[in-house]
Scaffold this motif. Structure first.
Motif, short mmCIF file in Angstrom:
data_model
loop_
_atom_site.label_atom_id
_atom_site.label_comp_id
_atom_site.label_asym_id
_atom_site.label_seq_id
_atom_site.Cartn_x
_atom_site.Cartn_y
_atom_site.Cartn_z
N GLY A 6 0.82 -1.20 0.00
CA GLY A 6 0.00 0.00 0.00
C GLY A 6 0.86 1.25 0.00
N ASP A 7 0.22 2.38 -0.22
CA ASP A 7 0.90 3.69 -0.21
C ASP A 7 0.60 4.34 1.14
OD1 ASP A 7 1.96 6.17 -0.59
OD2 ASP A 7 0.54 6.79 -2.14
N PHE A 8 1.53 4.21 2.08
CA PHE A 8 1.28 4.64 3.45
C PHE A 8 1.73 6.06 3.74
CE2 PHE A 8 2.21 0.02 3.40
CZ PHE A 8 0.91 -0.40 3.57
N ASP A 9 2.51 6.66 2.84
CA ASP A 9 2.97 8.04 3.06
C ASP A 9 2.49 9.01 1.99
OD1 ASP A 9 4.50 7.19 0.96
OD2 ASP A 9 6.44 7.45 1.95
N GLY A 10 1.64 8.54 1.07
CA GLY A 10 1.05 9.43 0.08
C GLY A 10 1.96 9.86 -1.05
N ASP A 11 3.04 9.11 -1.29
CA ASP A 11 3.96 9.50 -2.36
C ASP A 11 3.59 8.86 -3.70
OD1 ASP A 11 4.71 6.86 -1.99
OD2 ASP A 11 6.85 7.28 -1.71
N GLY A 12 2.49 8.11 -3.74
CA GLY A 12 2.05 7.49 -4.97
C GLY A 12 2.69 6.16 -5.28
N LYS A 13 3.59 5.71 -4.43
CA LYS A 13 4.30 4.47 -4.66
C LYS A 13 3.91 3.44 -3.59
CE LYS A 13 8.59 4.83 -5.72
NZ LYS A 13 10.06 5.06 -5.63
N ASP A 14 3.54 2.23 -4.03
CA ASP A 14 3.21 1.18 -3.08
C ASP A 14 4.47 0.55 -2.52
OD1 ASP A 14 0.43 1.37 -3.23
OD2 ASP A 14 0.33 0.10 -5.01
N THR A 15 4.44 0.26 -1.23
CA THR A 15 5.55 -0.40 -0.55
C THR A 15 5.00 -1.57 0.26
OG1 THR A 15 5.36 1.31 1.16
CG2 THR A 15 7.12 1.56 -0.46
N GLN A 16 5.90 -2.36 0.80
CA GLN A 16 5.52 -3.63 1.40
C GLN A 16 4.90 -3.46 2.79
OE1 GLN A 16 8.58 -2.53 1.01
NE2 GLN A 16 9.92 -3.13 2.70
N ALA A 17 4.08 -4.44 3.12
CA ALA A 17 3.47 -4.53 4.43
C ALA A 17 3.22 -6.00 4.72
CB ALA A 17 2.16 -3.74 4.49
N ALA A 18 2.87 -6.29 5.94
CA ALA A 18 2.57 -7.67 6.31
C ALA A 18 1.56 -7.66 7.46
CB ALA A 18 3.83 -8.42 6.72
N TYR A 19 0.82 -8.75 7.58
CA TYR A 19 -0.16 -8.90 8.65
C TYR A 19 0.06 -10.24 9.32
CZ TYR A 19 -4.72 -9.40 10.96
OH TYR A 19 -5.73 -9.58 11.86
N ASP A 20 0.15 -10.21 10.64
CA ASP A 20 0.32 -11.42 11.43
C ASP A 20 -1.05 -11.82 11.97
OD1 ASP A 20 0.86 -13.43 13.22
OD2 ASP A 20 2.53 -12.40 14.20
N THR A 22 -1.97 -14.23 13.81
CA THR A 22 -1.99 -14.79 15.16
C THR A 22 -2.04 -13.69 16.22
OG1 THR A 22 0.43 -14.88 15.29
CG2 THR A 22 -0.72 -16.82 14.40
N THR A 23 -1.51 -12.51 15.90
CA THR A 23 -1.51 -11.40 16.85
C THR A 23 -2.35 -10.22 16.37
OG1 THR A 23 0.48 -10.39 15.86
CG2 THR A 23 0.82 -12.02 17.62
N SER A 24 -2.96 -10.36 15.19
CA SER A 24 -3.79 -9.29 14.60
C SER A 24 -2.99 -7.99 14.46
CB SER A 24 -5.03 -9.03 15.44
OG SER A 24 -5.73 -10.22 15.70
N THR A 25 -1.76 -8.10 13.96
CA THR A 25 -0.86 -6.94 13.88
C THR A 25 -0.43 -6.67 12.45
OG1 THR A 25 -0.02 -7.40 16.10
CG2 THR A 25 1.28 -5.93 14.72
N PHE A 26 -0.57 -5.40 12.02
CA PHE A 26 -0.08 -4.93 10.73
C PHE A 26 1.32 -4.36 10.91
CE2 PHE A 26 -4.61 -4.94 10.00
CZ PHE A 26 -4.76 -5.20 8.65
N TYR A 27 2.19 -4.63 9.94
CA TYR A 27 3.53 -4.05 9.89
C TYR A 27 3.65 -3.30 8.55
CZ TYR A 27 4.41 -7.29 13.71
OH TYR A 27 4.34 -7.98 14.90
#
Length: 201
Positions: A6-20, A22-27
């Motif tokens: 997703g684009d988390f800083d609004g620069d128009g470029k998608d970058t990586q993320a992950a979801y766990d 077992t702990t319901s946690t986004f990185y």
């Protein structure tokens, strides 16, 4: 860990993320391989989804299979929820299905290889329905045509191939990845066009 982009800083470029799950946690990462944000959201067993719900940066959300409800976190930290789909094994996706500039949710039923797309983040029936893929397909979504409209696609692990459905209804394919890889899609270079990627297991 479930790979996302997703684009988390609004620069128009998608970058990586992950979801766990077992702990319901986004990185979430804006660059490099280290998460710049860590957010706990949802419950164990929820399925993650990302989208520009407010038209700005990508925000987190989850689909709860037991209740068939989406919970979406907005730019201002508030959370909205609504029922959509049948829950169970249905897989959440997100995109700007009607090209109006707002990202909304969708679901993929692997039992019938059917996409159900909603044009607003509210309770109601699907606005668009497509049968696409087969029993082992993994759903993906993106703006393959650089038109501002998100289209559906699938990744077939059996032949390591992405299949993209375009605005005009045609389908193109790209062979990519190795056995055991997980598909991901995003606009990696800020050119307005979504392309494929894989995560090596």
């Amino acid at each position: 860990m479930v790979p996302l982009a997703g684009d988390f800083d609004g620069d128009g470029k998608d970058t990586q993320a992950a979801y766990d799950p077992t702990t319901s946690t986004f990185y979430l990462a804006n660059s490099g391989s280290t998460a710049q944000a860590t957010l706990a959201f949802g419950n164990a067993g929820n399925r993650p989804v990302l989208g520009r719900w407010d038209g700005t940066t990508s925000q987190i959300g989850v689909y709860m299979p037991d209740s068939g409800k989406f919970y979406l976190r907005h730019d201002n930290g508030t959370v909205s929820s609504f029922a959509f789909g049948n829950g169970g094994d249905w897989r959440p996706i997100a995109g700007d299905w009607d090209g109006n500039g707002t990202v909304t949710v969708g679901l993929y039923d692997p039992a019938t290889s059917t996409f159900y797309l909603r044009n607003s983040n509210t309770e109601g029936p699907a606005d668009q329905t497509f049968t696409f893929g087969n029993a082992d397909s993994i759903p993906v979504a993106g703006d393959w045509d650089h038109t501002g409209r998100t289209n559906i696609g699938v990744y077939m692990p059996a032949n390591l191939t992405f299949y993209f459905r375009h605005d005009d209804g045609t389908v193109t394919s790209v062979a990519y990845g190795d056995t055991g890889d997980t598909p991901i899609t995003g606009d990696w270079n800020c050119d307005g066009r979504t392309t494929q990627g894989i995560i090596h297991s």
